[in-house]
Design an enzyme around this catalytic site. Structure first.
Site, PDB file in Angstrom:
ATOM      1  N   SER A  70      15.186   8.998 101.323  1.00  0.00           N
ATOM      2  CA  SER A  70      13.905   8.568 100.755  1.00  0.00           C
ATOM      3  C   SER A  70      13.542   9.364  99.523  1.00  0.00           C
ATOM      4  CB  SER A  70      12.767   8.851 101.737  1.00  0.00           C
ATOM      5  OG  SER A  70      12.951   8.230 102.933  1.00  0.00           O
ATOM      6  N   GLU A 123      16.751  -0.537  96.989  1.00  0.00           N
ATOM      7  CA  GLU A 123      16.913   0.167  95.710  1.00  0.00           C
ATOM      8  C   GLU A 123      18.359   0.653  95.644  1.00  0.00           C
ATOM      9  OE1 GLU A 123      12.489   1.963  94.758  1.00  0.00           O
ATOM     10  OE2 GLU A 123      13.766   3.161  96.057  1.00  0.00           O
TER      11      GLU A 123
HETATM   12  C1  LIG Z   1       4.762   7.865 104.372  1.00  0.00           C
HETATM   13  C2  LIG Z   1       5.473   8.694 103.300  1.00  0.00           C
HETATM   14  C3  LIG Z   1       5.975   7.900 102.143  1.00  0.00           C
HETATM   15  C4  LIG Z   1       7.103   6.975 102.519  1.00  0.00           C
HETATM   16  C5  LIG Z   1       8.437   7.640 102.426  1.00  0.00           C
HETATM   17  C6  LIG Z   1       9.494   7.167 103.373  1.00  0.00           C
HETATM   18  C7  LIG Z   1       9.642   5.693 103.521  1.00  0.00           C
HETATM   19  C8  LIG Z   1      10.661   5.097 102.602  1.00  0.00           C
HETATM   20  O1  LIG Z   1      11.580   5.754 102.120  1.00  0.00           O
HETATM   21  C9  LIG Z   1      10.537   3.683 102.225  1.00  0.00           C
HETATM   22  C10 LIG Z   1       9.787   2.798 103.150  1.00  0.00           C
HETATM   23  O2  LIG Z   1      10.329   2.153 103.997  1.00  0.00           O
HETATM   24  S1  LIG Z   1       8.133   2.723 102.884  1.00  0.00           S
HETATM   25  C11 LIG Z   1       7.576   1.569 104.100  1.00  0.00           C
HETATM   26  C12 LIG Z   1       7.772   0.151 103.680  1.00  0.00           C
HETATM   27  N1  LIG Z   1       7.278  -0.703 104.710  1.00  0.00           N
HETATM   28  C13 LIG Z   1       6.032  -1.189 104.715  1.00  0.00           C
HETATM   29  O3  LIG Z   1       5.265  -0.972 103.795  1.00  0.00           O
HETATM   30  C14 LIG Z   1       5.668  -1.992 105.939  1.00  0.00           C
HETATM   31  C15 LIG Z   1       4.250  -2.446 105.909  1.00  0.00           C
HETATM   32  N2  LIG Z   1       3.990  -3.277 107.051  1.00  0.00           N
HETATM   33  C16 LIG Z   1       4.366  -4.581 107.113  1.00  0.00           C
HETATM   34  O4  LIG Z   1       4.946  -5.129 106.190  1.00  0.00           O
HETATM   35  C17 LIG Z   1       3.996  -5.342 108.375  1.00  0.00           C
HETATM   36  O5  LIG Z   1       2.930  -4.658 108.985  1.00  0.00           O
HETATM   37  C18 LIG Z   1       5.192  -5.473 109.392  1.00  0.00           C
HETATM   38  C19 LIG Z   1       6.288  -6.327 108.773  1.00  0.00           C
HETATM   39  C20 LIG Z   1       5.745  -4.130 109.801  1.00  0.00           C
HETATM   40  C21 LIG Z   1       4.682  -6.147 110.652  1.00  0.00           C
HETATM   41  O6  LIG Z   1       4.111  -7.363 110.293  1.00  0.00           O
HETATM   42  P1  LIG Z   1       2.973  -8.067 111.163  1.00  0.00           P
HETATM   43  O7  LIG Z   1       1.858  -7.146 111.391  1.00  0.00           O
HETATM   44  O8  LIG Z   1       2.721  -9.381 110.526  1.00  0.00           O
HETATM   45  O9  LIG Z   1       3.608  -8.180 112.586  1.00  0.00           O
HETATM   46  P2  LIG Z   1       4.470  -9.285 113.237  1.00  0.00           P
HETATM   47  O10 LIG Z   1       3.815 -10.630 113.142  1.00  0.00           O
HETATM   48  O11 LIG Z   1       4.744  -8.747 114.589  1.00  0.00           O
HETATM   49  O12 LIG Z   1       5.810  -9.290 112.394  1.00  0.00           O
HETATM   50  C22 LIG Z   1       6.068 -10.142 111.307  1.00  0.00           C
HETATM   51  C23 LIG Z   1       7.539 -10.506 111.333  1.00  0.00           C
HETATM   52  O13 LIG Z   1       8.339  -9.327 111.221  1.00  0.00           O
HETATM   53  C24 LIG Z   1       9.174  -9.180 112.386  1.00  0.00           C
HETATM   54  N3  LIG Z   1       9.256  -7.743 112.701  1.00  0.00           N
HETATM   55  C25 LIG Z   1       8.213  -6.910 112.792  1.00  0.00           C
HETATM   56  N4  LIG Z   1       8.641  -5.663 113.044  1.00  0.00           N
HETATM   57  C26 LIG Z   1       9.990  -5.727 113.127  1.00  0.00           C
HETATM   58  C27 LIG Z   1      11.016  -4.774 113.358  1.00  0.00           C
HETATM   59  N5  LIG Z   1      10.744  -3.486 113.575  1.00  0.00           N
HETATM   60  N6  LIG Z   1      12.291  -5.179 113.355  1.00  0.00           N
HETATM   61  C28 LIG Z   1      12.600  -6.473 113.145  1.00  0.00           C
HETATM   62  N7  LIG Z   1      11.671  -7.426 112.894  1.00  0.00           N
HETATM   63  C29 LIG Z   1      10.389  -7.057 112.902  1.00  0.00           C
HETATM   64  C30 LIG Z   1       8.520  -9.980 113.470  1.00  0.00           C
HETATM   65  O14 LIG Z   1       9.433 -10.409 114.422  1.00  0.00           O
HETATM   66  C31 LIG Z   1       7.938 -11.137 112.680  1.00  0.00           C
HETATM   67  O15 LIG Z   1       8.986 -12.049 112.398  1.00  0.00           O
HETATM   68  P3  LIG Z   1       8.700 -13.619 112.285  1.00  0.00           P
HETATM   69  O16 LIG Z   1       8.158 -13.995 113.617  1.00  0.00           O
HETATM   70  O17 LIG Z   1      10.002 -14.225 111.964  1.00  0.00           O
HETATM   71  O18 LIG Z   1       7.684 -13.785 111.177  1.00  0.00           O
HETATM   72  N1  LIG Z   2      11.484   5.986 108.243  1.00  0.00           N
HETATM   73  C1  LIG Z   2      11.423   5.274 107.134  1.00  0.00           C
HETATM   74  O1  LIG Z   2      10.487   4.501 106.927  1.00  0.00           O
HETATM   75  C2  LIG Z   2      12.485   5.410 106.106  1.00  0.00           C
HETATM   76  C3  LIG Z   2      13.406   6.436 106.162  1.00  0.00           C
HETATM   77  N2  LIG Z   2      14.385   6.528 105.204  1.00  0.00           N
HETATM   78  C4  LIG Z   2      15.376   7.601 105.276  1.00  0.00           C
HETATM   79  O2  LIG Z   2      16.360   7.212 106.232  1.00  0.00           O
HETATM   80  C5  LIG Z   2      16.859   8.374 106.909  1.00  0.00           C
HETATM   81  C6  LIG Z   2      16.670   8.204 108.417  1.00  0.00           C
HETATM   82  O3  LIG Z   2      15.310   7.971 108.694  1.00  0.00           O
HETATM   83  P1  LIG Z   2      14.847   7.367 110.103  1.00  0.00           P
HETATM   84  O4  LIG Z   2      15.799   6.330 110.555  1.00  0.00           O
HETATM   85  O5  LIG Z   2      13.423   7.048 109.969  1.00  0.00           O
HETATM   86  O6  LIG Z   2      15.013   8.654 111.048  1.00  0.00           O
HETATM   87  P2  LIG Z   2      15.181   8.720 112.623  1.00  0.00           P
HETATM   88  O7  LIG Z   2      14.692  10.069 113.016  1.00  0.00           O
HETATM   89  O8  LIG Z   2      14.621   7.516 113.266  1.00  0.00           O
HETATM   90  O9  LIG Z   2      16.773   8.661 112.826  1.00  0.00           O
HETATM   91  C7  LIG Z   2      17.660   9.642 112.373  1.00  0.00           C
HETATM   92  C8  LIG Z   2      18.872   9.628 113.304  1.00  0.00           C
HETATM   93  O10 LIG Z   2      19.918  10.432 112.748  1.00  0.00           O
HETATM   94  C9  LIG Z   2      20.599  11.071 113.821  1.00  0.00           C
HETATM   95  N3  LIG Z   2      21.316  12.216 113.257  1.00  0.00           N
HETATM   96  C10 LIG Z   2      20.798  13.359 112.783  1.00  0.00           C
HETATM   97  N4  LIG Z   2      21.785  14.143 112.298  1.00  0.00           N
HETATM   98  C11 LIG Z   2      22.948  13.442 112.468  1.00  0.00           C
HETATM   99  C12 LIG Z   2      24.311  13.699 112.137  1.00  0.00           C
HETATM  100  N5  LIG Z   2      24.692  14.834 111.549  1.00  0.00           N
HETATM  101  N6  LIG Z   2      25.235  12.759 112.444  1.00  0.00           N
HETATM  102  C13 LIG Z   2      24.877  11.596 113.040  1.00  0.00           C
HETATM  103  N7  LIG Z   2      23.598  11.308 113.359  1.00  0.00           N
HETATM  104  C14 LIG Z   2      22.646  12.214 113.070  1.00  0.00           C
HETATM  105  C15 LIG Z   2      19.500  11.429 114.804  1.00  0.00           C
HETATM  106  O11 LIG Z   2      20.016  11.611 116.109  1.00  0.00           O
HETATM  107  C16 LIG Z   2      18.588  10.205 114.697  1.00  0.00           C
HETATM  108  O12 LIG Z   2      18.915   9.227 115.659  1.00  0.00           O
HETATM  109  C17 LIG Z   2      16.133   9.571 106.293  1.00  0.00           C
HETATM  110  O13 LIG Z   2      16.911  10.063 105.247  1.00  0.00           O
HETATM  111  C18 LIG Z   2      14.850   8.940 105.765  1.00  0.00           C
HETATM  112  O14 LIG Z   2      14.282   9.658 104.710  1.00  0.00           O
HETATM  113  C19 LIG Z   2      14.507   5.627 104.176  1.00  0.00           C
HETATM  114  C20 LIG Z   2      13.644   4.566 104.106  1.00  0.00           C
HETATM  115  C21 LIG Z   2      12.546   4.401 105.029  1.00  0.00           C
END
Ligand SMILES: CCCCCCCC(=O)CC(=O)SCCNC(=O)CCNC(=O)[C@H](O)C(C)(C)COP(=O)(O)OP(=O)(O)OC[C@H]1O[C@@H](n2cnc3c(N)ncnc32)[C@H](O)[C@@H]1OP(=O)(O)O
Ligand SMILES: NC(=O)C1=CN([C@@H]2O[C@H](COP(=O)(O)OP(=O)(O)OC[C@H]3O[C@@H](n4cnc5c(N)ncnc54)[C@H](O)[C@@H]3O)[C@@H](O)[C@H]2O)C=CC1
Length: 309
Positions: free
Chosen positions: A144, A177
Site C-alpha cells: 500500500s 494500480e
Molecule cells: C485506511 C488507511 C489508508 C488506506 C491504505 C490501505 C488500503 C489500500 O492500500 C487501498 C485500498 O484498498 S483503500 C480501500 C478501497 N475500498 C473502499 O473504499 C471500499 C469502500 N466500500 C465499498 O465500496 C462498499 O461499502 C463495499 C463494496 C465494501 C460493500 O458494499 P455494500 O455496502 O453495497 O454491501 P453489499 O451490498 O453487501 O455488497 C455489494 C456487492 O459487493 C459484494 N461484496 C461485498 N463485500 C465483498 C467481499 N469482501 N468479497 C467479495 N464480494 C463482496 C457483494 O456480494 C455485493 O455483490 P452483488 O450482490 O453482486 O452486488
Molecule cells: N487491507 C487493505 O485494504 C489493503 C492492503 N494492501 C496491502 O496488502 C498487503 C496485505 O494486506 P492484508 O491482506 O490486508 O493483510 P492481512 O493481515 O489480512 O494478511 C496478511 C497475511 O500475510 C501472511 N504472512 C505474513 N508474513 C508472511 C510470509 N513471510 N510468508 C507468507 N505469508 C505471510 C499472514 O499470515 C497473513 O495471513 C499489505 O502489504 C497491505 O499494505 C493493499 C491494498 C489494500
C-alpha cells in the site's frame, strides 16, 4: 510455462510490444487481499497457488473464496444453474494452497506478494524467492505504501519487478494500480497491465512514488479524520455520516479504516513517519496506537473504531 506474444499496443502506433502471458500465479499472503486476488485470478482461468505461513489462514481463505463464488454464481447464473456449477468447480480447481513458497515458485509465471506491510519482511521473502524462481518469473508487490524499488532491491531481477496494487475488497473494486520503477522493463510492465486486464480490472500506470495515486490522496484524508476525532471536533459516527451523505462515499473514514485494518494503517503511518519525521501528518496517533495495542484491528478482529461482534 511462459508464453511470449506480440501485439500492437494502442497508443504506441506500430511498435510491437512483448509481454509474458501469465498462466500460473503464486499469491503470497492468504489474508484479505491475497484471498481476494486469488479469487479473481482463479475465476478468470489462472492456475493459482495461495501461500501463507499459517495453514489455518489458508483453509479459511479457500472457504471464503468458495462462499463468495457461490454468491456470484447464484446471481450471475440464476437461470443456468448447471453452467454456474461448472464455473464454480473450474474456479475452485484452479486454486491450490501451500505453506512453502520456495517449492511452488518453481513453476510460476508471476508472484504477487500480499503479506504484512513491513519492508524487511517483504525483502526477506523476495530475496529468498529470487534464488528459486525461474528466470522469466515476474515479481510484484501489492504494498500500500512502501517503495517498490526498496522491496525489489533484495533481488537480482530489478527489470522483472513491479507493483500490482489492488483495492479492498478485490472482487468488487475495479481498479489496479500498476507500478513501474526506473528499472522495470517495458515487457514486465506490459505483462502486468495485460494480467490486470485479464482479471477484468481497469488499470492506471503509476510511478514508484509514496502511496502511488490512490493512497497518496486517501491517507491524508483518513489521518485528518482521525485528528479531527482526537481533537473532539466531531464524533466518529458524525464524521462517517458526513462523508457518506455529504460526498457520496460508500464508507466514512472510520468505517474504511476498520475495513482496511488498523494494524495495516499503523504499519503505513509508522513507515511514512520514519521517512518524514518532521511531517506532523504522520505524528503518532494516540487513538490508533491504543486500538492496535489492544489487538483491535478493525473488522477482521471483530473490533476497531466500531464493534462488529
Ligand atoms: C485506511 C488507511 C489508508 C488506506 C491504505 C490501505 C488500503 C489500500 O492500500 C487501498 C485500498 O484498498 S483503500 C480501500 C478501497 N475500498 C473502499 O473504499 C471500499 C469502500 N466500500 C465499498 O465500496 C462498499 O461499502 C463495499 C463494496 C465494501 C460493500 O458494499 P455494500 O455496502 O453495497 O454491501 P453489499 O451490498 O453487501 O455488497 C455489494 C456487492 O459487493 C459484494 N461484496 C461485498 N463485500 C465483498 C467481499 N469482501 N468479497 C467479495 N464480494 C463482496 C457483494 O456480494 C455485493 O455483490 P452483488 O450482490 O453482486 O452486488
Ligand atoms: N487491507 C487493505 O485494504 C489493503 C492492503 N494492501 C496491502 O496488502 C498487503 C496485505 O494486506 P492484508 O491482506 O490486508 O493483510 P492481512 O493481515 O489480512 O494478511 C496478511 C497475511 O500475510 C501472511 N504472512 C505474513 N508474513 C508472511 C510470509 N513471510 N510468508 C507468507 N505469508 C505471510 C499472514 O499470515 C497473513 O495471513 C499489505 O502489504 C497491505 O499494505 C493493499 C491494498 C489494500
Amino acid at each position: 510455462m511462459a508464453f511470449f506474444t506480440h501485439h500492437i499496443c494502442r497508443g504506441l502506433s506500430s511498435s510491437a510490444v512483448r509481454h509474458v502471458v501469465i498462466k500460473n500465479v503464486t499469491i503470497i499472503g492468504g489474508g484479505q487481499m491475497g484471498a481476494g486476488i486469488a479469487q479473481v485470478a482463479a475465476s478468470t482461468g489462472h492456475a493459482v497457488t495461495l501461500v501463507d505461513t499459517n495453514e489455518d489462514i489458508l483453509k479459511k481463505a479457500v472457504k471464503g473464496i468458495e462462499g463468495n463464488l457461490k454468491r456470484v454464481v447464484k446471481k450471475k447464473f440464476a437461470d443456468k444453474p448447471e453452467a454456474g456449477e461448472e464455473f464454480l468447480q473450474k474456479a475452485m480447481q484452479n486454486v491450490s494452497i501451500s505453506t512453502d513458497a520456495g517449492s511452488v515458485v518453481q513453476g510460476t509465471d508471476l508472484v504477487v506478494e500480499a503479506i504484512v506491510e513491513n519492508l524487511k519482511v517483504k525483502q526477506d521473502l523476495f530475496g529468498g524467492l529470487d534464488k528459486l524462481a525461474p528466470a522469466h518469473t515476474i515479481f510484484a508487490s501489492n504494498t500500500s505504501s512502501l517503495s517498490i524499488t526498496d522491496i525489489a532491491s533484495s533481488t537480482n531481477r530489478l527489470d522483472r519487478f513491479g507493483g500490482l496494487h489492488f483495492f479492498n475488497p478485490v472482487p468488487v473494486m475495479r481498479l489496479v494500480e500498476v507500478i513501474a520503477t526506473s528499472s522495470t522493463s517495458q515487457e514486465t510492465f506490459d505483462s502486468l497491465l495485460n494480467f490486470s486486464k485479464m482479471l477484468g480490472k481497469t488499470s492506471v500506470s503509476c510511478k514508484d512514488t509514496p502511496g502511488f495515486i490512490v493512497n497518496r490522496l486517501l491517507l491524508p484524508y483518513i489521518l485528518d479524520a482521525v485528528r479531527m476525532y482526537e481533537r473532539g471536533d466531531g464524533s466518529k459516527e458524525d464524521i462517517d455520516i458526513a462523508m457518506k451523505l455529504g460526498c457520496g462515499y460508500p464508507m466514512g473514514p472510520f468505517e474504511l479504516s476498520d475495513y482496511v485494518g488498523l494494524d495495516t494503517m499503523k504499519f503505513i503511518m509508522d513507515g511514512w513517519s520514519a521517512a518524514n519525521p518532521d511531517n506532523p501528518m504522520f505524528a503518532q496517533s494516540e487513538v490508533l496506537n491504543k486500538l492496535v495495542a489492544e489487538g483491535k484491528f478493525g473488522k477482521k478482529t471483530g473490533e476497531g473504531f466500531y464493534k462488529y461482534k
